[in-house]
Motif scaffolding. Structure first.
Motif, PDB file in Angstrom:
ATOM      1  N   SER A 173       0.833  -1.206   0.000  1.00 47.84           N
ATOM      2  CA  SER A 173       0.000   0.000   0.000  1.00 47.84           C
ATOM      3  C   SER A 173       0.865   1.252   0.000  1.00 47.84           C
ATOM      4  N   ILE A 174       2.023   1.170   0.676  1.00 50.59           N
ATOM      5  CA  ILE A 174       2.916   2.324   0.677  1.00 50.59           C
ATOM      6  C   ILE A 174       3.483   2.546  -0.725  1.00 50.59           C
ATOM      7  N   LEU A 175       3.788   1.440  -1.400  1.00 50.31           N
ATOM      8  CA  LEU A 175       4.287   1.560  -2.775  1.00 50.31           C
ATOM      9  C   LEU A 175       3.241   2.216  -3.665  1.00 50.31           C
ATOM     10  N   MET A 176       1.967   1.775  -3.507  1.00 49.17           N
ATOM     11  CA  MET A 176       0.889   2.355  -4.315  1.00 49.17           C
ATOM     12  C   MET A 176       0.746   3.844  -4.039  1.00 49.17           C
ATOM     13  N   ALA A 177       0.839   4.217  -2.748  1.00 46.94           N
ATOM     14  CA  ALA A 177       0.686   5.633  -2.405  1.00 46.94           C
ATOM     15  C   ALA A 177       1.860   6.442  -2.934  1.00 46.94           C
ATOM     16  N   SER A 178       3.071   5.846  -2.839  1.00 44.25           N
ATOM     17  CA  SER A 178       4.225   6.624  -3.290  1.00 44.25           C
ATOM     18  C   SER A 178       4.218   6.778  -4.805  1.00 44.25           C
ATOM     19  N   LEU A 179       3.545   5.857  -5.500  1.00 44.86           N
ATOM     20  CA  LEU A 179       3.377   6.025  -6.944  1.00 44.86           C
ATOM     21  C   LEU A 179       2.652   7.332  -7.234  1.00 44.86           C
ATOM     22  N   LEU A 180       1.623   7.619  -6.426  1.00 43.92           N
ATOM     23  CA  LEU A 180       0.880   8.866  -6.624  1.00 43.92           C
ATOM     24  C   LEU A 180       1.716  10.065  -6.206  1.00 43.92           C
ATOM     25  N   ALA A 192       3.163   9.951 -17.168  1.00 42.53           N
ATOM     26  CA  ALA A 192       1.791   9.441 -17.259  1.00 42.53           C
ATOM     27  C   ALA A 192       1.621   8.122 -16.523  1.00 42.53           C
ATOM     28  N   LEU A 193       2.740   7.450 -16.234  1.00 40.99           N
ATOM     29  CA  LEU A 193       2.653   6.086 -15.705  1.00 40.99           C
ATOM     30  C   LEU A 193       1.845   5.927 -14.403  1.00 40.99           C
ATOM     31  N   PRO A 194       2.109   6.737 -13.339  1.00 39.30           N
ATOM     32  CA  PRO A 194       1.491   6.407 -12.046  1.00 39.30           C
ATOM     33  C   PRO A 194      -0.022   6.221 -12.096  1.00 39.30           C
ATOM     34  N   VAL A 195      -0.737   7.194 -12.674  1.00 34.31           N
ATOM     35  CA  VAL A 195      -2.197   7.084 -12.706  1.00 34.31           C
ATOM     36  C   VAL A 195      -2.627   5.879 -13.539  1.00 34.31           C
ATOM     37  N   ILE A 202     -19.399   5.421  -3.982  1.00 35.34           N
ATOM     38  CA  ILE A 202     -18.409   5.992  -4.902  1.00 35.34           C
ATOM     39  C   ILE A 202     -17.354   6.773  -4.130  1.00 35.34           C
ATOM     40  N   LYS A 203     -17.189   6.447  -2.859  1.00 33.59           N
ATOM     41  CA  LYS A 203     -16.305   7.247  -2.015  1.00 33.59           C
ATOM     42  C   LYS A 203     -14.865   7.224  -2.505  1.00 33.59           C
ATOM     43  N   TYR A 204     -14.347   6.030  -2.773  1.00 36.02           N
ATOM     44  CA  TYR A 204     -12.924   5.941  -3.124  1.00 36.02           C
ATOM     45  C   TYR A 204     -12.595   6.631  -4.445  1.00 36.02           C
ATOM     46  N   PRO A 205     -13.348   6.357  -5.518  1.00 40.12           N
ATOM     47  CA  PRO A 205     -13.076   7.100  -6.743  1.00 40.12           C
ATOM     48  C   PRO A 205     -13.181   8.606  -6.533  1.00 40.12           C
ATOM     49  N   LEU A 206     -14.126   8.992  -5.675  1.00 34.67           N
ATOM     50  CA  LEU A 206     -14.350  10.412  -5.425  1.00 34.67           C
ATOM     51  C   LEU A 206     -13.114  11.071  -4.823  1.00 34.67           C
ATOM     52  N   ILE A 207     -12.529  10.385  -3.827  1.00 29.88           N
ATOM     53  CA  ILE A 207     -11.345  10.962  -3.181  1.00 29.88           C
ATOM     54  C   ILE A 207     -10.183  11.009  -4.158  1.00 29.88           C
ATOM     55  N   LEU A 208     -10.024   9.940  -4.921  1.00 27.42           N
ATOM     56  CA  LEU A 208      -8.930   9.911  -5.885  1.00 27.42           C
ATOM     57  C   LEU A 208      -9.090  11.047  -6.894  1.00 27.42           C
ATOM     58  N   CYS A 209     -10.330  11.266  -7.315  1.00 26.28           N
ATOM     59  CA  CYS A 209     -10.643  12.373  -8.222  1.00 26.28           C
ATOM     60  C   CYS A 209     -10.174  13.693  -7.649  1.00 26.28           C
ATOM     61  N   ILE A 210     -10.537  13.939  -6.398  1.00 24.23           N
ATOM     62  CA  ILE A 210     -10.195  15.217  -5.777  1.00 24.23           C
ATOM     63  C   ILE A 210      -8.679  15.371  -5.724  1.00 24.23           C
ATOM     64  N   ILE A 211      -7.996  14.288  -5.346  1.00 25.31           N
ATOM     65  CA  ILE A 211      -6.535  14.364  -5.273  1.00 25.31           C
ATOM     66  C   ILE A 211      -5.941  14.675  -6.643  1.00 25.31           C
ATOM     67  N   LEU A 215       0.940  17.297   1.938  1.00 24.50           N
ATOM     68  CA  LEU A 215       0.181  17.380   3.194  1.00 24.50           C
ATOM     69  C   LEU A 215      -1.318  17.311   2.933  1.00 24.50           C
ATOM     70  N   LEU A 216      -1.776  18.048   1.911  1.00 22.65           N
ATOM     71  CA  LEU A 216      -3.215  18.056   1.636  1.00 22.65           C
ATOM     72  C   LEU A 216      -3.695  16.674   1.215  1.00 22.65           C
ATOM     73  N   THR A 217      -2.869  15.973   0.434  1.00 23.54           N
ATOM     74  CA  THR A 217      -3.250  14.616   0.027  1.00 23.54           C
ATOM     75  C   THR A 217      -3.381  13.704   1.241  1.00 23.54           C
ATOM     76  N   LEU A 218      -2.381  13.806   2.133  1.00 23.98           N
ATOM     77  CA  LEU A 218      -2.449  12.998   3.351  1.00 23.98           C
ATOM     78  C   LEU A 218      -3.718  13.320   4.129  1.00 23.98           C
ATOM     79  N   ALA A 219      -4.015  14.638   4.253  1.00 21.02           N
ATOM     80  CA  ALA A 219      -5.195  15.043   5.003  1.00 21.02           C
ATOM     81  C   ALA A 219      -6.457  14.475   4.378  1.00 21.02           C
ATOM     82  N   GLN A 220      -6.521  14.519   3.023  1.00 20.95           N
ATOM     83  CA  GLN A 220      -7.716  13.990   2.352  1.00 20.95           C
ATOM     84  C   GLN A 220      -7.875  12.497   2.612  1.00 20.95           C
TER      85      GLN A 220
END
Lengths: 297, 311
Positions: A118-125, A163-166, B232-241, B299-304
């Motif tokens: 999960s950390i790897l996935m997050a760090s990708l973003l 473009a890769l991460p997303v 649709i919570k998870y896609p929604l958050i990813l969208c915002i990020i 920081l904002l991403t972490l907060a979201q």
């Protein structure tokens, strides 16, 4: 009874409101496009929306150098066919790199179980969060070392890395939705793991590959910043840079020397491949499956 | 030494390759599954991570883009960052960026969600609406400012003509209302990623849930808050990020449209970093601005993400 009365009033008015909002939205989105389309065929285009009395194709001929441009940008050569070819090379290479790599990475991330996934996935973003502009000079120095200056494939590789991460996230989502049983059945019937991957999993993930192909093609086709720093020779420009070199004289002053007709024709040609690609992939775009965010930070 | 040469000899490499291929064929691929990650990660590390670290290093030096200082720069610690604190333009551009990001986020997200509802609804024209709503995405980013500049032209622009039809006075969009214009351009093509992701999420909600609602007579609001939203919570958050990241990072429109103009009123942080680094040649300072932006986004991403876990 009161409630029913309220419902009788709100239901139809909500229905009307729905269409009003839709029309307002379409109006906002379509007006510029209508202008673009009309001005392309206008003999003397301008910022105003006006239907031409005698539509012409002259603007296209100007672009391909058959007819000379009238004023302003006339001194500047337009290598339209070369730019189009360069854009195609960049976009297709980006598409191939992103599709192959994100499919591999997405499959591995979907099937592997390991600590820190999960950390790897997050760090990708998070990896892409440094603003592109601050990375420009280091990237430039890196590209000099690797010989990526004036190299279309090099541009494609850099664009693909952005473009890769997303796309990996999208691909992993698609693979997560393919049940493992499907693969296991193939193994039982005597498929080796690799052939199961190519015969069972990849066809099932076909829509995902199409979606990723659509997004990554557009990323390569429209990118501006990366070619801006990596490409110096005018004949190697992609269309996005070519437009800017002809029509943008000083940043912040666009519009002063713009020939609207040829510009619109160029935009229309430029938009055409992406529209075709959209038409081919339209069935799959509505079924994007995203990996769930399970970040434990 | 001899061992090393032996290891890298052609026959040995051939043997190794042969063994790997045999193992893959005989179904030992699980061992090689992590290898699938390698190419993508290599690309990301070389072209994203290394430049990032490099830029962070530059932000602690007094490097300049021109002259002697490009090669003979010194480590100066946190001086760039303490200078930032006393820089009025930096704070101005910080507030401008926040305004831009918040308005853009709200508008892009709202339009995206509304569009997602339209294209997943059972209206008969839904199929055509998708095609129309996706069109702006196919217009390349460099062309969009040109199109909108003509729309927003004070004397001949289409928008002012329309205002005149309604009876409103013409507006000087590019100068007086620079911020509104930039947000308008940004949102014009910016809602599509959100629309596609949210529409896909809406489509994956099973029909039965709504049928149950119908039976129990739940209101529209209840249906939205208690069924649609959680699903649709998870896609929604990813969208915002994703939207937020794009807004704070991308400065093409401001760059081509107003150049930060009038009186720094549209000078976004990323544009300020660009100006500092490439117009005033203070590369270290520009990188420091970039690092600040990256920290804010992080920081904002972490907060979201945290907020989404609590909710």
């Amino acid at each position: 009874m009161y409630k029913g009365f309220l419902k009788n009033i709100t239901e139809p008015s909500l229905e009307v409101l729905r269409y009003v909002i839709l029309i307002a939205m379409l109006f906002y989105i379509l007006t510029p496009l209508v202008w673009l389309f009309i001005t392309t065929f206008h003999p003397r285009g301008g910022p105003y929306l006006e239907i031409p009395e005698k539509p012409t194709l002259e603007n296209f001929l100007i672009l391909f150098g058959i007819v000379k441009m009238r004023v302003g940008a006339a001194a500047h050569p337009v290598y339209m066919h070369k730019w189009l070819l360069n854009s195609f090379i960049i976009a297709i290479t980006t598409m191939i790199i992103v599709v192959v790599l994100s499919a591999m990475a997405g499959y591995a991330l979907s099937r592997l179980k390991f600590r820190g996934k999960s950390i790897l996935m997050a760090s990708l973003l998070i990896i892409g969060f440094m603003p592109t502009i601050a990375k420009l000079l280091p990237l430039y120095k890196l590209c000099i070392m690797l010989g990526f200056i004036n190299n279309l494939i090099g541009v494609a590789i850099v664009v693909a890395s952005g473009a890769l991460p997303v796309q990996i996230w999208i691909m992993k989502g698609f693979f997560d939705h393919i049940p493992r049983d499907l693969e296991e059945q193939a193994w039982i019937f005597g498929c080796s793991k690799l052939s199961a991957l190519f015969r069972v999993v990849m066809p099932a993930a076909g829509p995902g590959l199409m979606v990723v192909a659509f997004f990554s093609f557009l990323a390569g086709w429209g990118n501006f910043t990366v070619p801006l720093i990596l490409i110096r020779t005018e004949t190697l420009f992609p269309v996005s840079l070519g437009i800017a070199s002809v029509f943008l004289h000083h940043p912040g002053e666009i519009g002063l020397a713009v020939e609207y007709g040829p510009l619109c024709a160029l935009s229309l040609i430029y938009a055409l491949p992406s529209i075709i690609l959209y038409y081919l992939t339209r069935r799959y775009l509505m079924h994007i499956k995203l990996a769930r965010i399970e970040v434990g930070v | 030494m001899l061992k090393l040469i032996k290891f890298f000899s052609l026959s040995n490499i051939y043997k190794l390759l042969h063994r790997v291929l045999r193992d893959i064929k005989s179904g030992l691929i699980d061992i090689y599954l992590p290898l699938f990650l390698v190419p993508a990660l290599t690309l990301l590390i070389v072209f994203q991570l290394i430049p990032t670290i490099w830029a962070i290093w530059y932000s602690f030096t007094d490097i300049e883009l021109l002259g002697r200082k490009l090669f003979e720069y010194n480590f100066i610690g946190f001086e760039n960052y303490s200078d930032l604190g006393e820089d009025p333009i930096f704070w101005k551009s910080m507030s401008v960026t926040m305004e831009y990001c918040i308005y853009s986020l709200v508008i892009r997200f709202t339009i995206g969600l509304a569009a997602a509802f339209y294209i997943t609804s059972k209206m008969r024209i839904a199929k055509y609406i998708v095609a129309l709503l996706l069109l702006p995405y196919t217009i390349p980013g460099t062309v969009i400012p040109y199109i909108w500049l003509s729309m927003l032209d004070t004397r001949y622009g289409t928008l002012n003509r329309l205002l005149a039809l309604v009876g409103l006075p013409p507006q000087s969009w590019v100068y007086r209302r620079a911020m509104e214009s930039v947000i308008m351009i940004n949102c014009w093509a910016g809602y599509i990623m959100a629309m596609l992701i949210l529409a896909s999420a809406l489509k994956s909600i099973p029909e039965e849930y709504y049928e149950v609602c119908e039976i129990y007579g739940a209101s529209r609001l209840f249906r939205f808050l208690h069924i649609t939203l959680p699903l649709i919570k998870y896609p929604l958050i990813l969208c915002i990020i994703l939207i937020f990241k794009e807004d704070i990072d991308d400065f093409t429109y401001v760059y081509m449209f107003t150049e930060g103009g009038p009186h720094y009123r549209t000078e976004l942080l990323s544009l300020y970093a660009y100006h500092k680094a490439f117009a005033y040649y203070e590369l270290g300072y520009g990188c420091a601005v970039g690092v600040i932006v990256a920290i804010i986004v992080f920081l904002l991403t972490l907060a979201q993400i945290k907020l989404s876990r609590i909710a």
